[in-house]
Design a protein around this motif. Structure first.
Motif, short mmCIF file in Angstrom:
data_model
loop_
_atom_site.label_atom_id
_atom_site.label_comp_id
_atom_site.label_asym_id
_atom_site.label_seq_id
_atom_site.Cartn_x
_atom_site.Cartn_y
_atom_site.Cartn_z
N HIS A 190 3.27 11.25 -5.81
CA HIS A 190 4.10 11.99 -7.00
C HIS A 190 4.66 13.30 -6.62
CE1 HIS A 190 2.46 8.94 -10.33
NE2 HIS A 190 1.56 8.76 -9.06
N SER A 191 3.94 13.96 -5.84
CA SER A 191 5.08 15.54 -5.43
C SER A 191 6.43 15.52 -4.49
CB SER A 191 3.98 16.35 -5.04
OG SER A 191 2.74 16.68 -5.47
N GLN A 192 6.46 13.77 -4.27
CA GLN A 192 7.76 13.93 -3.66
C GLN A 192 8.89 13.22 -4.86
OE1 GLN A 192 7.95 10.92 -0.36
NE2 GLN A 192 10.08 11.86 0.14
N VAL A 193 8.28 12.47 -5.93
CA VAL A 193 9.48 11.80 -6.71
C VAL A 193 9.27 13.22 -7.78
CG1 VAL A 193 9.08 11.29 -9.06
CG2 VAL A 193 8.12 9.96 -6.75
N ALA A 194 9.13 14.54 -8.15
CA ALA A 194 8.56 15.69 -8.34
C ALA A 194 9.73 16.53 -8.13
CB ALA A 194 7.30 16.36 -9.37
N ALA A 195 9.99 16.66 -6.87
CA ALA A 195 10.55 17.37 -6.13
C ALA A 195 11.85 17.07 -6.33
CB ALA A 195 9.97 16.97 -4.67
N HIS A 196 12.47 15.68 -6.09
CA HIS A 196 13.46 15.05 -6.35
C HIS A 196 14.30 15.06 -7.70
CE1 HIS A 196 14.21 14.02 -2.04
NE2 HIS A 196 13.10 13.13 -2.17
N GLY A 197 13.76 15.00 -8.08
CA GLY A 197 14.10 14.93 -10.01
C GLY A 197 13.94 13.71 -10.33
N LEU A 198 13.43 12.21 -9.97
CA LEU A 198 13.20 11.48 -10.11
C LEU A 198 11.95 10.45 -11.09
CD1 LEU A 198 13.70 9.98 -6.02
CD2 LEU A 198 15.45 10.13 -8.12
N ARG A 213 0.92 -0.63 -0.36
CA ARG A 213 0.34 -0.34 0.03
C ARG A 213 1.19 1.51 -0.07
NH1 ARG A 213 -1.96 0.74 3.84
NH2 ARG A 213 -1.41 0.15 6.06
N ILE A 214 0.00 2.40 -0.73
CA ILE A 214 0.92 3.58 -0.18
C ILE A 214 -0.21 4.61 0.50
CG2 ILE A 214 1.41 5.73 -1.85
CD1 ILE A 214 2.02 3.99 -4.41
N ALA A 215 0.64 4.45 1.24
CA ALA A 215 0.58 5.23 2.39
C ALA A 215 1.84 5.44 3.68
CB ALA A 215 -0.27 4.32 3.23
N PRO A 216 1.76 6.06 4.37
CA PRO A 216 2.52 7.41 5.12
C PRO A 216 3.75 6.30 6.13
CG PRO A 216 0.55 8.50 5.81
CD PRO A 216 0.19 7.33 4.48
N GLU A 217 2.69 5.11 7.22
CA GLU A 217 3.40 3.88 7.11
C GLU A 217 3.85 2.98 7.21
OE1 GLU A 217 -0.80 2.22 6.89
OE2 GLU A 217 -0.05 4.75 7.20
N LYS A 218 3.69 3.43 5.43
CA LYS A 218 4.60 2.03 4.94
C LYS A 218 5.76 1.90 4.26
CE LYS A 218 1.72 -1.57 3.88
NZ LYS A 218 2.55 -3.18 4.95
N GLY A 219 5.84 3.12 4.43
CA GLY A 219 7.13 4.26 4.28
C GLY A 219 8.03 4.24 2.48
N LEU A 220 6.91 4.57 1.40
CA LEU A 220 8.20 5.29 1.19
C LEU A 220 8.33 6.55 0.74
CD1 LEU A 220 7.63 4.23 -2.32
CD2 LEU A 220 5.36 4.68 -2.91
N HIS A 221 7.87 7.25 1.14
CA HIS A 221 8.86 8.78 1.50
C HIS A 221 9.82 8.61 1.75
CE1 HIS A 221 6.71 7.67 5.22
NE2 HIS A 221 7.63 8.57 5.64
#
Length: 389
Positions: A244-252, A206-214
């Protein structure tokens, strides 16, 4: 033996459905007759011959009518508990030791190892938002943990990890009635080495804060630009947008690929092309089905050192990292990705881990013993409760 697996939401997406599917397959291989009982079928599953729809009020009557030998519950059982049926529960989560069932401090983003205490946990609900602050819902959480503890007193319970067992015991559950029974791994597939010169990572869940993808995305920003991360999973609209916003912020954007929810064949395809699987949970996972999927496909695992995850990774084909330590995660991934030969050799050891230590056949045999114990306990209780002449 005629076995019924019960959960109100038996086929809701997640680990319980996978667990029951693997266990059922192993039980049927050994000659048992297995049924599934739930409150309603999932939209993704037609009502098969094996599945029966029940309500909390009709569950026990249906078990008697179907001539079930053992009712194996994967959620809390409806009260009052019948004395004429053989019952067994599997505790998949933290409901027996945590009011909210999360063991995750949402505001600080940290796993929670606190011992259950009504006042302390109530304060955490308010301070950390680990559970709802609405009085009625909070009361429901605390009422549930009381019911969980009460059922553990009378119903033999299988915990999916030593960690879950320990947290339940610390919360006041009957430790003598809780047995650790690890989750079943999928069948091991013929080993294939990861494709050389294509360093891919896989996140599945799952994509959720507790799963740590960030946390993993922050570490990705420190890795070699040739490394690609494949994300198999989905979440709420807000959580997906944040990812998706985090991916963009890191240029990934060119190095992170989102595949959405993946069924078994799609996940197997991704596993075949990946070098290693990352399980970056920042909550205390009760167990770890994803490490078992990785091991069955011969893939190295990098996981957070939290909850039951350390019990599930293959000792010689894995690395553990403290939750939320981005530098440590990036360094561990860099070291592992820099040794392709080690990853390939470790994959074969991982398959042995899946096929021997966590085989579904072994899990099914352990449950046969637990069913017999639960039946014996019920028979003994009948003798004690029988009226004296």
């Amino acid at each position: 033996m005629r076995i019924a697996h019960y959960a109100s939401d038996l086929w809701a997406p997640g680990g319980i459905a996978t667990y029951v599917d693997r266990l059922t397959t192993a039980q049927e291989r050994t000659g048992h007759d297995v049924l599934w009982l739930c409150h309603e079928p999932s939209d993704n599953h037609s009502l098969s011959e094996r599945m029966q729809v029940v309500t909390p009020e009709t569950l026990y009557a249906a078990v008697r009518q179907l001539d079930i030998d053992v009712l194996h519950a994967h959620r809390i059982l409806p009260e009052p508990l019948p004395k004429d049926l053989t019952l067994l529960r599997t505790m998949h989560g933290h409901q027996g030791g945590c009011p909210s069932g999360t063991r995750y401090l949402r505001r600080s983003g940290q796993p929670c190892d606190r011992t259950y205490h009504p006042l302390g946990c109530m304060r955490m609900h308010v301070q950390e938002r680990c559970g709802s602050c609405r009085p009625r819902k909070m009361w429901k959480h605390f009422k549930r943990i009381r019911h969980e503890r009460d059922q553990t007193q009378t119903v033999l319970t299988a915990a999916v990890s030593m960690y879950v067992q320990q947290m339940m015991a610390r919360a006041g559950c009957a430790i003598d009635n809780i047995v650790v029974c690890p989750s079943p791994a999928p069948d091991v597939v013929p080993y294939t080495a990861p494709p050389a010169h294509t360093p891919n990572l896989l996140y599945a869940g799952r994509i959720a804060p507790e799963k740590g993808l960030h946390w993993l995305l922050d570490a990705m920003a420190q890795l070699d630009t040739e490394v690609t991360l494949h994300v198999a999973g989905t979440g709420t609209e807000d959580h997906m947008q944040a990812a998706h916003s985090q991916v963009a912020a890191h240029g990934l954007e060119d190095r992170v690929q989102f595949h959405g929810w993946c069924d078994g064949p799609a996940l197997a395809s991704l596993l075949s092309m990946t070098w290693l699987v990352v399980v970056p949970s920042v909550w205390n996972e009760p167990a770890g089905l994803v490490p078992l999927d990785a091991a069955a496909h011969g893939r190295f695992v990098v996981a957070s050192d939290a909850g039951g995850l350390p019990e599930y990774v293959a000792p010689e084909a894995s690395a553990l990292v403290p939750p939320n330590d981005t530098d440590a995660l990036a360094a561990t991934l860099t070291e592992a990705l820099g040794d392709y030969d080690m990853l390939a050799a470790a994959g074969k050891r991982a398959q042995h881990h899946a096929s021997v230590t966590f085989s579904a056949t072994h899990t099914a045999r352990v449950y046969e013993q637990l069913y017999a114990q639960a039946s014996t306990n019920r028979s003994a209780s009948d003798v004690l409760l029988a009226p004296r002449p």
